[in-house]
Write a protein that holds these residues in place. Sequence first.
Motif, short mmCIF file in Angstrom:
data_model
loop_
_atom_site.label_atom_id
_atom_site.label_comp_id
_atom_site.label_asym_id
_atom_site.label_seq_id
_atom_site.Cartn_x
_atom_site.Cartn_y
_atom_site.Cartn_z
N ASP A 97 39.91 2.50 65.04
CA ASP A 97 39.87 3.13 63.72
C ASP A 97 40.16 4.62 63.91
O ASP A 97 39.42 5.32 64.60
N LEU A 98 41.24 5.10 63.30
CA LEU A 98 41.64 6.49 63.47
C LEU A 98 40.75 7.46 62.71
O LEU A 98 40.74 8.66 62.98
N ARG A 99 39.99 6.98 61.72
CA ARG A 99 39.08 7.85 60.97
C ARG A 99 37.85 8.20 61.79
O ARG A 99 37.37 9.31 61.74
N ASP A 144 47.98 -0.79 57.80
CA ASP A 144 46.79 0.04 57.63
C ASP A 144 47.01 1.34 58.39
O ASP A 144 47.04 1.36 59.61
N GLU A 145 47.16 2.42 57.66
CA GLU A 145 47.48 3.71 58.30
C GLU A 145 46.32 4.28 59.11
O GLU A 145 46.49 5.23 59.85
N HIS A 146 45.14 3.69 59.01
CA HIS A 146 43.97 4.18 59.74
C HIS A 146 43.63 3.30 60.94
O HIS A 146 42.53 3.39 61.47
N ARG A 147 44.57 2.45 61.37
CA ARG A 147 44.28 1.53 62.48
C ARG A 147 45.42 1.53 63.48
O ARG A 147 46.59 1.57 63.12
#
Length: 150
Positions: free
Chosen positions: A71-73, A54-57
């Motif tokens: 969470d990177l978002r 998961d590119e957003h974690r």
Amino acid sequence: DRGEANGGNESCVFAVGTGEKKVRLYDTRANKRATMEVEYGEAPVNSVAFSSVDEHRMFAADSRGKCCAIDLRTSKACGAIRGNSGSVREIEAHPTLDLVATVGLDRYVRVYNGSSRKCLGAAYAKQNLTCVAWDAFQDRDGNRKKKKGK
């Protein structure tokens, strides 16, 4: 791509944990300041790792045993990884599967599901543990894969 310096106009994103209870994300295309900063926990951050599925974690662990997914978002912690006691020395995401491993001063290696953050197993080691690594050249049956070109 995260973790790789590809040269040219490609970006290299990396994260650091600080002694000031923060996780900072940097991008080599941006200036020298952090592109994201997350206040995390009550103790210095010892280890950070990006999720490979998961590119957003990403995951972070501190010196009091607290681990979580970030969470990177939203730049916020999205769930705790429970079960560690004592300082967590390293947290490492599996290169291909949704798994996360931790080691700490309690001498346990623990493996978690990266999405649900549930503990899948733990093993006690008699030695003090400081780091953990995944064997990326092993298939699901436990057989070693041959490297390309050999």
